[in-house]
Design an enzyme around this catalytic site. Sequence first.
Site, PDB file in Angstrom:
ATOM      1  CG  PHE A   1     -51.872  27.748  13.044  1.00  0.00           C
ATOM      2  CD1 PHE A   1     -51.184  26.972  13.964  1.00  0.00           C
ATOM      3  CD2 PHE A   1     -53.244  27.909  13.202  1.00  0.00           C
ATOM      4  CE1 PHE A   1     -51.853  26.386  15.041  1.00  0.00           C
ATOM      5  CE2 PHE A   1     -53.913  27.323  14.282  1.00  0.00           C
ATOM      6  CZ  PHE A   1     -53.208  26.559  15.196  1.00  0.00           C
TER       7      PHE A   1
ATOM      8  CG  ASP B   1     -57.318  27.992   7.046  1.00  0.00           C
ATOM      9  OD1 ASP B   1     -58.240  28.697   7.493  1.00  0.00           O
ATOM     10  OD2 ASP B   1     -56.612  27.250   7.766  1.00  0.00           O
TER      11      ASP B   1
ATOM     12  CE  LYS C   1     -58.820  31.055  15.254  1.00  0.00           C
ATOM     13  NZ  LYS C   1     -57.741  30.588  14.393  1.00  0.00           N
TER      14      LYS C   1
END
Length: 401
Positions: free
Chosen positions: A141, A226, A255
């Site tokens: 993802f 990531d 985030k």
Amino acid sequence: MTSTERGIAAAEAHSAHNYHPLPVVVATAEGAWMTDVTGRRYLDLLAGYSALNFGHGNRRLLDAARAQLERVTLTSRAFHHDRFADFCTRLAELCGMELVLPMNTGAEAVETAVKTARKWGYRVKGVPDGRAKIIVADNNFHGRTTTIVSFSTDPEARADFGPYTPGFESVPYGDLAALAAAVDEHTVAVLLEPIQGEAGVLVPPTGYLPGVRKLTRDRDVLFIADEIQSGLGRTGRTFACEHEDVVPDVYVLGKALGGGVVPVSAVVSSREVLGVFAPGEHGSTFGGNPLACAVALEVIAMLRTGEFQQRATELGAHLHHELGPLAGGGAVDAVRGRGLWAGVDINPSRGSGRAVSERLLARGVLVKETHGATIRIAPPLMISKADLDWGLDQLRHVLGV
Ligand SMILES: *Cc1c(COP(=O)(O)O)cnc(C)c1O
């Protein structure tokens, strides 16, 4: 109708239904707790998919944001501003890297990393124009843009959004031989989550990340980590890669970098890699804005003390000590994770992940299922041990164990 029902009906009437939220309407939040429009309190065990590592309403972050709101919030990159240099310097330092390219959302940072790798491939590695290949992992993802969903293996995320961007190949996560077989002379990068969050908090086998590091170095391929969800304290280290002493070529961050206050993301790498960009070749109106830099600088300052990493280590050990014994006992099939981060596979006899989330909601705990049967537990890192224990009691209760 209750005020919650009214709130939900109103939201559903005029929003696209690309989410299926739990039936709660949040009004305020503080620390690890959220309060809904009826005044009921809930323990937040999701923490905005790890965007809220420092908790809701964190004083230091709010003070930094407020002070910056009164000074200047946006200049665009057409001009310099006085928080930018500090932000880039401090973030590069935190990462042990040289250059920073700020964006806003995680997906934008991943897109930036993809463009970086391709340009590096053509200009530095010498890949023939238009042939660059990036290898990714199954069940990845990395975000929701058309290019990123092009290399998703999740039909829900991908179907009906083609034509797809070429130049990607997906291999099984954790399988070093499959990765090695996929690398060819046109491969410019391997893009991986060091722990796959959305897939259900999947931790790769020990030795995988060091193996990827060695393979990519040997084959002149960039290793892009990531760390948007796994990074910035969640696993007990600043970066999940650190658990295996791996330093990638490129970190992708997002985030928690914005502390749950503003969207802040970044690509962080060496001069050789991020140095490929010249003026006009990439950018973002909001990327690196003064408000984002002020908040992120405070996030970086909090991470520099190591206090949150320490908390995630200690509370994480406790979390896994409590959850571990549930696995295989009938209610829970497996528990995975690292630090204050766990994926709990619910046995179908106890209902779907959604059903368990709804039963937890009724008991004052907020979580969200992923891929049907998995509950992810990722509270703010500042949660108290007593609150965490209370949340775990509720989980045991709804699972009947
Ligand atoms: C959330 C996430 C993204 C996408 O971030 P957005 O801010 O939602 O675009 C990318 N990669 C990983 C690993 C993530 O968890």
